[in-house]
Design an enzyme around this catalytic site. Structure first.
Site, PDB file in Angstrom:
ATOM      1  N   ASN A  74     -16.818   0.819   5.036  1.00 14.02           N
ATOM      2  CA  ASN A  74     -15.645   0.478   5.832  1.00 14.02           C
ATOM      3  C   ASN A  74     -14.654   1.635   5.771  1.00 14.02           C
ATOM      4  OD1 ASN A  74     -13.839  -0.954   7.381  1.00 14.02           O
ATOM      5  ND2 ASN A  74     -13.314  -2.436   5.799  1.00 14.02           N
ATOM      6  N   ALA A  75     -14.341   2.218   6.921  1.00 15.01           N
ATOM      7  CA  ALA A  75     -13.485   3.404   6.993  1.00 15.01           C
ATOM      8  C   ALA A  75     -12.011   3.007   6.979  1.00 15.01           C
ATOM      9  CB  ALA A  75     -13.822   4.220   8.227  1.00 15.01           C
ATOM     10  N   ILE A  76     -11.542   2.548   5.801  1.00 13.40           N
ATOM     11  CA  ILE A  76     -10.115   2.287   5.609  1.00 13.40           C
ATOM     12  C   ILE A  76      -9.710   2.765   4.216  1.00 13.40           C
ATOM     13  CG2 ILE A  76     -10.219   0.283   7.136  1.00 13.40           C
ATOM     14  CD1 ILE A  76      -9.737  -1.479   4.699  1.00 13.40           C
ATOM     15  N   ASP A  77      -8.417   2.697   3.924  1.00 17.92           N
ATOM     16  CA  ASP A  77      -7.855   3.069   2.620  1.00 17.92           C
ATOM     17  C   ASP A  77      -8.191   4.517   2.243  1.00 17.92           C
ATOM     18  OD1 ASP A  77      -6.949   0.504   2.543  1.00 17.92           O
ATOM     19  OD2 ASP A  77      -8.056  -0.103   0.765  1.00 17.92           O
TER      20      ASP A  77
ATOM     21  N   GLU B 296     -11.504  -1.675  -3.381  1.00 21.36           N
ATOM     22  CA  GLU B 296     -10.879  -0.905  -2.303  1.00 21.36           C
ATOM     23  C   GLU B 296      -9.805  -0.002  -2.881  1.00 21.36           C
ATOM     24  OE1 GLU B 296      -9.610  -3.964   0.336  1.00 21.36           O
ATOM     25  OE2 GLU B 296      -8.019  -4.706  -0.965  1.00 21.36           O
TER      26      GLU B 296
ATOM     27  N   SER C 207     -13.495  -0.249   1.494  1.00 20.08           N
ATOM     28  CA  SER C 207     -13.043  -1.590   1.164  1.00 20.08           C
ATOM     29  C   SER C 207     -14.217  -2.545   1.342  1.00 20.08           C
ATOM     30  CB  SER C 207     -11.887  -1.996   2.086  1.00 20.08           C
ATOM     31  OG  SER C 207     -11.544  -3.349   1.890  1.00 20.08           O
ATOM     32  N   PHE C 208     -14.521  -3.322   0.287  1.00 17.78           N
ATOM     33  CA  PHE C 208     -15.622  -4.286   0.314  1.00 17.78           C
ATOM     34  C   PHE C 208     -16.917  -3.588   0.764  1.00 17.78           C
ATOM     35  CE2 PHE C 208     -12.069  -7.034  -0.083  1.00 17.78           C
ATOM     36  CZ  PHE C 208     -12.524  -8.230  -0.596  1.00 17.78           C
TER      37      PHE C 208
ATOM     38  N   GLY D  57     -11.147  -8.290   7.750  1.00 23.63           N
ATOM     39  CA  GLY D  57     -12.456  -8.873   7.516  1.00 23.63           C
ATOM     40  C   GLY D  57     -13.601  -8.225   8.270  1.00 23.63           C
TER      41      GLY D  57
ATOM     42  N   ASP E 134       0.821  -1.221   0.000  1.00 19.20           N
ATOM     43  CA  ASP E 134       0.000   0.000   0.000  1.00 19.20           C
ATOM     44  C   ASP E 134       0.853   1.269   0.000  1.00 19.20           C
ATOM     45  OD1 ASP E 134      -2.274  -1.721   0.308  1.00 19.20           O
ATOM     46  OD2 ASP E 134      -1.880  -1.771   2.457  1.00 19.20           O
TER      47      ASP E 134
END
Length: 323
Positions: free
Chosen positions: A153-156, A207, A172-173, A114, A30
């Site tokens: 989803n609070a990432i990336d 994502e 993400s997803f 996950g 990443d």
């Protein structure tokens, strides 16, 4: 990954694309790139269970070709993370660096694999030192949060500024990629701002958003399919475009990215397995793409790659042909 990142113009040695071009320590997940007046700095996902608490790792390069490890950001996991999530994540994911008026903003993700019990935080650095990019960071706390049971989803994270406004894309997803407006000065969530969907695969694997502005249009890069499985990874880089930063984004066939659309930019070929986790940055006034891939010639280990972005006659991004 994430804005165009340039602060000062840097003339770097030319590099052919893919694998053979880069050297030194290029093991990474990443990547996010800052271009400084004396070289480049990469920020990346921290190492699980590392003594430094899994904090974002940094590398430096004087020319964008040869890289060396510079270490993890010190201090361990920010205290707010454990308080907010109720557990201490093994590592910090997908840090994304953005430069504005001499200050660097480093957005980062905390979660567990996950699950969407996740949060995005922010660190700032008023004087990023390429000689030691681990120093000078001040944690500003949480930017945005997702909870189990919500559809995002609070990432990336990835920031882009357009005019006097700032936007954070992430996801993400779940139901895919969201975008929310930021306060451009603080880098934190704008009062009353709500995350809006800009791309989705209806719960499928999407994502790592990154947005590039080019010739009056906006290009949303995402990763489809499976990361982090070494030689079994199926990651691939997809793209769509829009007339405004908020969308709607469509692929080259006109299919909306909110309906699963996306034009394939790069996928597995030869030794390069599962390219993805991409971000855009500016190098010598031109757009480049940073991403990781799994090297089939090196046991499937994740490595950094940088590639210049070209353009077709009808305005779609291209990358140099693989060897």
């Amino acid at each position: 990954m994430r804005r165009i990142l340039t602060i000062l113009t840097l003339s770097l040695a030319p590099a052919s694309a893919y694998a053979e071009a880069l050297g030194g320590n290029i093991y990474i997940h990443d990547p996010s790139i800052a271009v400084l007046d004396t070289g480049m700095v990469s920020f990346a996902t921290g190492v699980e269970r590392a003594p430094d608490g899994g904090m974002p790792r940094t590398k430096t390069s004087p020319d964008g070709i040869t890289w060396q490890e510079a270490g993890a950001l010190p201090g361990g996991m920010p205290k707010w993370v454990t308080t907010e999530l109720g557990f201490t994540p093994r590592n910090v994911w997908a840090p994304s660096v953005f430069a504005k008026d001499g200050t660097h903003y480093l957005y980062y993700s905390v979660s567990s694999f996950g699950h969407n019990d996740s949060a995005i935080g922010l660190m700032t650095n008023a004087a990023l030192d390429p000689a030691d990019p681990t120093q000078g960071w001040v944690d500003q706390g949480m930017v945005i949060r997702s909870h189990e049971g919500e559809d995002f989803n609070a990432i990336d994270p990835f920031r882009i500024d357009v005019g006097d406004k700032a936007y954070l894309s992430f996801g993400s997803f779940w139901d895919g990629i969201r975008q929310v407006e930021l306060d451009p000065a603080t880098g934190m969530l704008l009062d009353g701002a709500q995350p809006m969907p800009i791309a989705s695969r209806g719960g499928g694997a999407i994502e790592a958003p990154a947005i590039l502005e080019h010739d009056g249009q906006f290009y949303l890069f995402v990763s489809f399919d499976s990361c982090c499985r070494g030689r079994l990874s199926t990651y691939r880089i997809m793209v769509g475009r829009a007339d405004t930063v908020t969308g709607p984004y469509v692929d080259a066939t006109g299919k909306p990215m909110l309906d699963g659309g996306g034009t394939e930019l790069l996928a597995t070929k030869g030794r390069m397995i599962g390219p993805g986790g991409q971000e855009v940055f500016e190098r010598d006034g031109a757009p480049w793409l940073a991403f990781h891939f799994y090297d089939d010639d090196d046991g499937g280990r994740p490595k950094l790659e940088l590639a210049p972005i070209g353009w077709t006659d009808d305005g779609w991004p291209t990358l140099p042909a693989l060897d």
